[in-house]
Design an enzyme around this catalytic site. Structure first.
Site, PDB file in Angstrom:
ATOM      1  N   GLU A  95       4.213 -24.864  -2.479  1.00 36.86           N
ATOM      2  CA  GLU A  95       3.721 -23.494  -2.273  1.00 36.86           C
ATOM      3  C   GLU A  95       2.580 -23.503  -1.253  1.00 36.86           C
ATOM      4  O   GLU A  95       1.840 -24.479  -1.158  1.00 36.86           O
ATOM      5  CB  GLU A  95       3.262 -22.939  -3.634  1.00 36.86           C
ATOM      6  CG  GLU A  95       2.713 -21.534  -3.642  1.00 36.86           C
ATOM      7  CD  GLU A  95       3.687 -20.452  -3.207  1.00 36.86           C
ATOM      8  OE1 GLU A  95       4.188 -20.549  -2.060  1.00 36.86           O
ATOM      9  OE2 GLU A  95       3.904 -19.501  -3.969  1.00 36.86           O
ATOM     10  N   ASP A  96       2.462 -22.417  -0.494  1.00 36.51           N
ATOM     11  CA  ASP A  96       1.370 -22.338   0.485  1.00 36.51           C
ATOM     12  C   ASP A  96       0.047 -22.025  -0.187  1.00 36.51           C
ATOM     13  O   ASP A  96      -0.972 -22.662   0.063  1.00 36.51           O
ATOM     14  CB  ASP A  96       1.699 -21.292   1.580  1.00 36.51           C
ATOM     15  CG  ASP A  96       2.131 -19.944   1.008  1.00 36.51           C
ATOM     16  OD1 ASP A  96       2.168 -19.783  -0.235  1.00 36.51           O
ATOM     17  OD2 ASP A  96       2.436 -19.039   1.811  1.00 36.51           O
ATOM     18  N   ASP A  99      -2.323 -17.645  -5.846  1.00 37.27           N
ATOM     19  CA  ASP A  99      -3.318 -16.578  -5.967  1.00 37.27           C
ATOM     20  C   ASP A  99      -3.369 -16.175  -7.444  1.00 37.27           C
ATOM     21  O   ASP A  99      -4.017 -16.843  -8.242  1.00 37.27           O
ATOM     22  CB  ASP A  99      -2.852 -15.452  -5.033  1.00 37.27           C
ATOM     23  CG  ASP A  99      -3.819 -14.307  -4.924  1.00 37.27           C
ATOM     24  OD1 ASP A  99      -5.026 -14.526  -5.092  1.00 37.27           O
ATOM     25  OD2 ASP A  99      -3.386 -13.175  -4.649  1.00 37.27           O
ATOM     26  N   PHE A 148      -8.643 -13.069   1.994  1.00 36.25           N
ATOM     27  CA  PHE A 148      -7.249 -13.032   2.428  1.00 36.25           C
ATOM     28  C   PHE A 148      -7.128 -13.852   3.706  1.00 36.25           C
ATOM     29  O   PHE A 148      -7.795 -13.572   4.702  1.00 36.25           O
ATOM     30  CB  PHE A 148      -6.764 -11.594   2.661  1.00 36.25           C
ATOM     31  CG  PHE A 148      -5.281 -11.535   2.784  1.00 36.25           C
ATOM     32  CD1 PHE A 148      -4.474 -11.453   1.663  1.00 36.25           C
ATOM     33  CD2 PHE A 148      -4.675 -11.612   4.038  1.00 36.25           C
ATOM     34  CE1 PHE A 148      -3.090 -11.446   1.780  1.00 36.25           C
ATOM     35  CE2 PHE A 148      -3.299 -11.611   4.160  1.00 36.25           C
ATOM     36  CZ  PHE A 148      -2.510 -11.522   3.030  1.00 36.25           C
ATOM     37  N   ARG A 161       1.907 -16.229  10.941  1.00 34.91           N
ATOM     38  CA  ARG A 161       2.347 -17.474  10.287  1.00 34.91           C
ATOM     39  C   ARG A 161       2.195 -18.681  11.207  1.00 34.91           C
ATOM     40  O   ARG A 161       1.938 -19.782  10.763  1.00 34.91           O
ATOM     41  CB  ARG A 161       3.822 -17.380   9.872  1.00 34.91           C
ATOM     42  CG  ARG A 161       4.097 -16.389   8.760  1.00 34.91           C
ATOM     43  CD  ARG A 161       5.510 -16.610   8.226  1.00 34.91           C
ATOM     44  NE  ARG A 161       5.992 -15.485   7.438  1.00 34.91           N
ATOM     45  CZ  ARG A 161       5.732 -15.291   6.155  1.00 34.91           C
ATOM     46  NH1 ARG A 161       4.980 -16.138   5.499  1.00 34.91           N
ATOM     47  NH2 ARG A 161       6.221 -14.243   5.513  1.00 34.91           N
TER      48      ARG A 161
HETATM   49  P1  IMP Z   1       0.613 -15.037  -6.465  1.00 28.46           P
HETATM   50  O1  IMP Z   1       1.903 -14.748  -7.141  1.00 28.46           O
HETATM   51  O2  IMP Z   1      -0.386 -13.903  -6.665  1.00 28.46           O
HETATM   52  O3  IMP Z   1       0.004 -16.365  -6.818  1.00 28.46           O
HETATM   53  O4  IMP Z   1       0.860 -14.964  -4.909  1.00 28.46           O
HETATM   54  C1  IMP Z   1       1.402 -15.982  -4.200  1.00 28.46           C
HETATM   55  C2  IMP Z   1       1.905 -15.483  -2.881  1.00 28.46           C
HETATM   56  O5  IMP Z   1       1.149 -14.369  -2.398  1.00 28.46           O
HETATM   57  C3  IMP Z   1       1.758 -16.574  -1.843  1.00 28.46           C
HETATM   58  O6  IMP Z   1       2.902 -17.382  -1.803  1.00 28.46           O
HETATM   59  C4  IMP Z   1       1.563 -15.769  -0.590  1.00 28.46           C
HETATM   60  O7  IMP Z   1       2.817 -15.422  -0.070  1.00 28.46           O
HETATM   61  C5  IMP Z   1       0.861 -14.518  -1.043  1.00 28.46           C
HETATM   62  N1  IMP Z   1      -0.593 -14.629  -0.843  1.00 28.46           N
HETATM   63  C6  IMP Z   1      -1.552 -14.733  -1.787  1.00 28.46           C
HETATM   64  N2  IMP Z   1      -2.784 -14.827  -1.227  1.00 28.46           N
HETATM   65  C7  IMP Z   1      -2.576 -14.775   0.111  1.00 28.46           C
HETATM   66  C8  IMP Z   1      -3.465 -14.834   1.251  1.00 28.46           C
HETATM   67  O8  IMP Z   1      -4.697 -14.972   1.168  1.00 28.46           O
HETATM   68  N3  IMP Z   1      -2.851 -14.767   2.463  1.00 28.46           N
HETATM   69  C9  IMP Z   1      -1.520 -14.638   2.639  1.00 28.46           C
HETATM   70  N4  IMP Z   1      -0.666 -14.584   1.607  1.00 28.46           N
HETATM   71  C10 IMP Z   1      -1.196 -14.651   0.352  1.00 28.46           C
END
Ligand code: IMP
Length: 176
Positions: A95-96, A99, A148, A161
């Site tokens: 995963e990148d 959050d 962000f 990206r």
């Molecule tokens: P989560 O389900 O809230 O953990 O979100 C995960 C996904 O939200 C990541 O794989 C990203 O695609 C996106 N995301 C969360 N934070 C960021 C950020 O700071 N920048 C860009 N994408 C984000």
């Protein structure tokens, strides 16, 4: 607008090399399948796997982004599934950024239902302060504060990206 460079390209590469060392040690005795979560993890997946010192299977999965009301695990909508059979395999989810953890929790639940031998999570970035669901992360590149960020796979509305560095992004109103 891009407000400030948060992580340089050089630092990203160092973090990935360190993660790869840890994962190389962990790969011993395993039958690994690396599953990248599209689209953000593509750059990280590529850089990471090029550092591994043995052959691994690489695949990708894409889940729908959840809406404001979709907060339960196991309800992810798949846009693209993996194409390899992961039963009995050692899965590394790539995963990148983690959050809230909701996307990852859903993807891990979905993959576990296919009876892999193990599932571990590798993330380049983690925003722990934003977590809404307890999800164990096995390999974490860097902890970041609640900002962000874009670049190195991370987007805002599908843009940025392909930036080499990771930047804080703010909307024009905030940045003005
Ligand atoms: P989560 O389900 O809230 O953990 O979100 C995960 C996904 O939200 C990541 O794989 C990203 O695609 C996106 N995301 C969360 N934070 C960021 C950020 O700071 N920048 C860009 N994408 C984000």
């Amino acid at each position: 607008m891009l407000k400030e460079k948060v992580i340089s390209a050089e630092k990203i590469q160092k973090v990935i090399a360190t993660l790869a060392e840890e994962i190389n040690a962990d790969l011993e005795g395993r039958d690994p399948v690396f599953v990248g979560i599209l689209k953000g993890a593509v750059y990280f997946m590529t850089a990471l796997t090029l550092h591994l010192n043995r052959s691994v299977v690489v695949d990708f999965i894409q889940a729908s982004s959840y809406g404001a009301t979709t907060e339960s695990s196991g309800t992810v909508t798949l846009i693209k599934d993996v194409t390899v059979d992961i039963a009995g395999k050692d899965v590394y989810v790539i995963e990148d950024i983690v959050d809230t953890g909701l996307t990852l929790a859903d993807v891990v639940a979905l993959l576990r239902a296919r009876h892999p031998r193990s599932v571990q999570v590798v993330t380049l970035l983690s925003k722990s302060s934003r977590r809404k669901i307890e999800i164990p992360l096995d390999f974490v590149g860097l902890e970041i504060e609640d900002r962000f960020v874009v670049g190195f796979g991370l987007d805002f509305a599908e843009r940025f990206r392909n930036l080499r560095d990771i930047w804080e992004f703010v909307s024009d109103q905030e940045g003005a």
